[in-house]
Design an enzyme around this catalytic site. Structure first.
Site, short mmCIF file in Angstrom:
data_model
loop_
_atom_site.label_atom_id
_atom_site.label_comp_id
_atom_site.label_asym_id
_atom_site.label_seq_id
_atom_site.Cartn_x
_atom_site.Cartn_y
_atom_site.Cartn_z
N ARG A 180 -0.17 -16.31 -2.88
CA ARG A 180 0.78 -15.46 -4.39
C ARG A 180 1.93 -14.34 -3.31
O ARG A 180 2.41 -14.76 -3.54
CB ARG A 180 -0.19 -15.10 -4.46
CG ARG A 180 0.12 -13.35 -5.54
CD ARG A 180 -1.04 -13.15 -6.60
NE ARG A 180 -2.29 -13.44 -6.54
CZ ARG A 180 -3.67 -13.32 -7.24
NH1 ARG A 180 -3.35 -11.90 -7.65
NH2 ARG A 180 -4.60 -13.82 -7.73
N HIS A 186 -8.13 1.38 -1.17
CA HIS A 186 -7.97 0.69 -3.15
C HIS A 186 -7.40 1.72 -4.17
O HIS A 186 -8.61 2.47 -4.15
CB HIS A 186 -8.95 0.05 -3.93
CG HIS A 186 -8.43 -1.35 -4.87
ND1 HIS A 186 -7.99 -1.64 -4.78
CD2 HIS A 186 -7.74 -0.72 -6.26
CE1 HIS A 186 -7.69 -3.21 -5.83
NE2 HIS A 186 -7.77 -1.72 -6.53
N GLU A 220 -15.63 -0.91 4.91
CA GLU A 220 -14.52 -0.44 4.21
C GLU A 220 -14.92 -0.44 2.45
O GLU A 220 -15.11 -1.25 2.11
CB GLU A 220 -13.15 -0.51 3.92
CG GLU A 220 -12.02 -0.62 2.83
CD GLU A 220 -10.98 -0.88 3.69
OE1 GLU A 220 -10.37 -1.91 4.25
OE2 GLU A 220 -9.83 -0.78 2.97
N GLU A 240 -6.67 -8.83 5.64
CA GLU A 240 -7.47 -9.04 5.26
C GLU A 240 -7.71 -10.39 4.65
O GLU A 240 -6.51 -11.25 4.56
CB GLU A 240 -7.61 -8.30 3.57
CG GLU A 240 -7.24 -6.78 4.06
CD GLU A 240 -6.54 -5.86 3.12
OE1 GLU A 240 -6.81 -7.17 1.78
OE2 GLU A 240 -6.82 -5.15 2.85
N HIS A 286 -2.81 -9.08 3.21
CA HIS A 286 -4.04 -9.54 2.76
C HIS A 286 -3.38 -11.24 2.61
O HIS A 286 -2.63 -11.85 2.14
CB HIS A 286 -4.40 -9.24 1.39
CG HIS A 286 -5.50 -10.41 0.55
ND1 HIS A 286 -6.05 -9.73 -0.66
CD2 HIS A 286 -6.02 -10.94 0.52
CE1 HIS A 286 -6.78 -10.20 -0.76
NE2 HIS A 286 -7.23 -11.37 0.34
N ASN A 301 -0.65 -0.61 3.76
CA ASN A 301 -1.02 -2.37 3.56
C ASN A 301 0.69 -2.91 2.91
O ASN A 301 1.30 -2.08 2.29
CB ASN A 301 -2.19 -2.36 2.29
CG ASN A 301 -2.27 -3.82 2.12
OD1 ASN A 301 -1.46 -4.90 1.21
ND2 ASN A 301 -3.06 -3.94 1.38
N THR A 305 -7.89 -6.80 -5.54
CA THR A 305 -9.07 -6.81 -5.39
C THR A 305 -9.70 -6.21 -6.05
O THR A 305 -9.81 -4.32 -6.14
CB THR A 305 -9.62 -6.73 -3.43
OG1 THR A 305 -8.35 -7.02 -3.04
CG2 THR A 305 -10.58 -7.41 -3.36
N HIS A 365 2.48 -5.78 -0.30
CA HIS A 365 3.60 -5.70 -1.57
C HIS A 365 5.27 -5.96 -1.55
O HIS A 365 5.90 -5.91 -2.43
CB HIS A 365 3.60 -3.74 -2.89
CG HIS A 365 1.63 -3.79 -2.53
ND1 HIS A 365 1.39 -4.22 -3.99
CD2 HIS A 365 0.78 -3.52 -2.01
CE1 HIS A 365 0.17 -4.48 -3.94
NE2 HIS A 365 -0.71 -3.35 -2.82
N ARG A 372 -3.60 -14.06 0.78
CA ARG A 372 -4.49 -14.91 -0.31
C ARG A 372 -4.49 -16.64 -0.24
O ARG A 372 -4.10 -17.37 0.35
CB ARG A 372 -4.21 -14.52 -1.05
CG ARG A 372 -4.27 -13.02 -1.23
CD ARG A 372 -3.47 -12.62 -2.53
NE ARG A 372 -4.88 -12.93 -4.17
CZ ARG A 372 -5.65 -11.34 -4.96
NH1 ARG A 372 -5.90 -10.64 -4.26
NH2 ARG A 372 -6.55 -12.18 -5.52
N1 PXP Z 1 -8.30 -2.17 1.20
C1 PXP Z 1 -7.78 -3.23 0.95
C2 PXP Z 1 -9.14 -4.09 1.10
C3 PXP Z 1 -7.10 -4.29 -0.40
O1 PXP Z 1 -8.29 -5.56 -0.79
C4 PXP Z 1 -6.42 -3.36 -0.78
C5 PXP Z 1 -5.40 -3.73 -1.42
O2 PXP Z 1 -6.16 -4.42 -2.67
C6 PXP Z 1 -6.18 -2.77 -0.37
C7 PXP Z 1 -7.10 -1.58 0.87
C8 PXP Z 1 -5.08 -1.65 -0.65
O3 PXP Z 1 -4.60 -0.98 -2.21
P1 PXP Z 1 -3.71 -0.28 -2.87
O4 PXP Z 1 -2.73 -1.47 -2.53
O5 PXP Z 1 -4.45 0.23 -4.12
O6 PXP Z 1 -3.69 0.64 -1.87
#
Ligand code: PXP
Length: 260
Positions: free
Chosen positions: A48, A213, A150, A69, A42, A6, A100, A9, A44
């Site tokens: 953001r 997550h 998921e 996402e 993602h 992901n 999330t 960040h 949003r």
């Molecule tokens: N999967 C989903 C659906 C998410 O929304 C997120 C981010 O919140 C993640 C995975 C990855 O989470 P993290 O950044 O905490 O590793």
């Protein structure tokens, strides 16, 4: 086990200064080289971090499958149908949340979900639902005929942090989890057993199972042991480590943890 990285960040860092870099697009080649199986972003509603232009460029140029996402809002589904990523993961969204914080209310949002799923699948986009690990949510997902679910692993990650992280008391103070170690250990075992049983149930229902997550180099091992979970989507901890070891190394290290 498959790894979706992901890369949101990276955009978080950029948007903190509202400048042009770091550009999440530059991560694509590195993710591929390091052996990631998928890139996750993602978009949003409040834009953001990832912007429309990021999503369009990433989906167009990525050599890896892109998992987009987004919320169930019709305007977001319009964008997803236009961009046609490999997969769309439908997630709940609250403006005030930092990240999330829970899964979709699959039983409550049935009609909106049905409509969104129908539109996405008509564009040959595979659909995943980000759900809390409950039997009710798994059954509702099966009824909605999606390809993937998921599981939100936030509860497991929070319990783990309270049990084992030195920072637990200062950075992750979750009052409900301020419990004796023995109780926390039992809660963690219960949560892992729950994830294991539900992943099995889901697989038997014909669903493919991902999870994510709050997973990191320390807590991911117990999740990797659940053979019926095919894929993990991990963001924050990989990008955080990349500040010190570089993105390629951070992905390589995580990918090594996912070997079964
Ligand atoms: N999967 C989903 C659906 C998410 O929304 C997120 C981010 O919140 C993640 C995975 C990855 O989470 P993290 O950044 O905490 O590793």
């Amino acid at each position: 086990m498959l790894l979706g990285v992901n890369i949101d960040h990276i955009a978080v860092l950029r948007e903190a200064r509202r400048v042009a870099d770091p550009d999440p697009l530059d991560a694509l080649g590195i993710c591929k080289r390091a052996g990631a199986d998928q890139v996750t972003i993602h978009l949003r509603e409040d834009r953001r971090h990832i912007q429309d232009d990021d999503a369009a460029r990433i989906i167009k140029l990525s050599a890896l499958p892109v998992n987009l996402e987004c919320a169930i809002e019709p305007s977001m589904i319009d964008i997803a149908c236009e961009l046609r990523p490999h997969r769309v993961t439908l997630v709940p969204e609250k403006r005030e949340e930092v990240t999330t914080e829970g899964g979709l209310m699959v039983t409550r949002d049935q009609s909106r979900l049905k409509e969104a799923i129908k539109r996405l699948q008509a564009e040959e986009i595979e659909v995943s639902l980000f759900i809390d690990p409950t039997l009710e949510a798994v059954r509702a997902s099966e009824a909605l005929n999606v390809e993937w679910i998921e599981f939100h692993t936030g509860k497991y990650a929070n319990i783990y942090a309270m049990l084992y992280s030195n920072l637990g008391k200062t950075h992750h103070t979750i009052p409900e989890l301020d419990l004796p170690r023995k109780v926390l250990k039992q809660m963690m075992d219960d949560e892992l057993r729950n994830l294991r049983l539900l992943s099995c149930d889901a697989m038997e229902m014909g669903l493919r199972v991902a999870a994510g997550h709050g997973l990191n180099m320390q807590n991911v091992g117990a999740i990797v042991e659940i053979e019926t979970i095919e894929e993990l989507n991990i963001g924050q901890s990989i990008i955080a480590r990349s500040v010190y070891v570089g993105l390629e190394q951070a992905i390589l290290d995580m990918k090594a943890k996912l070997i079964r």
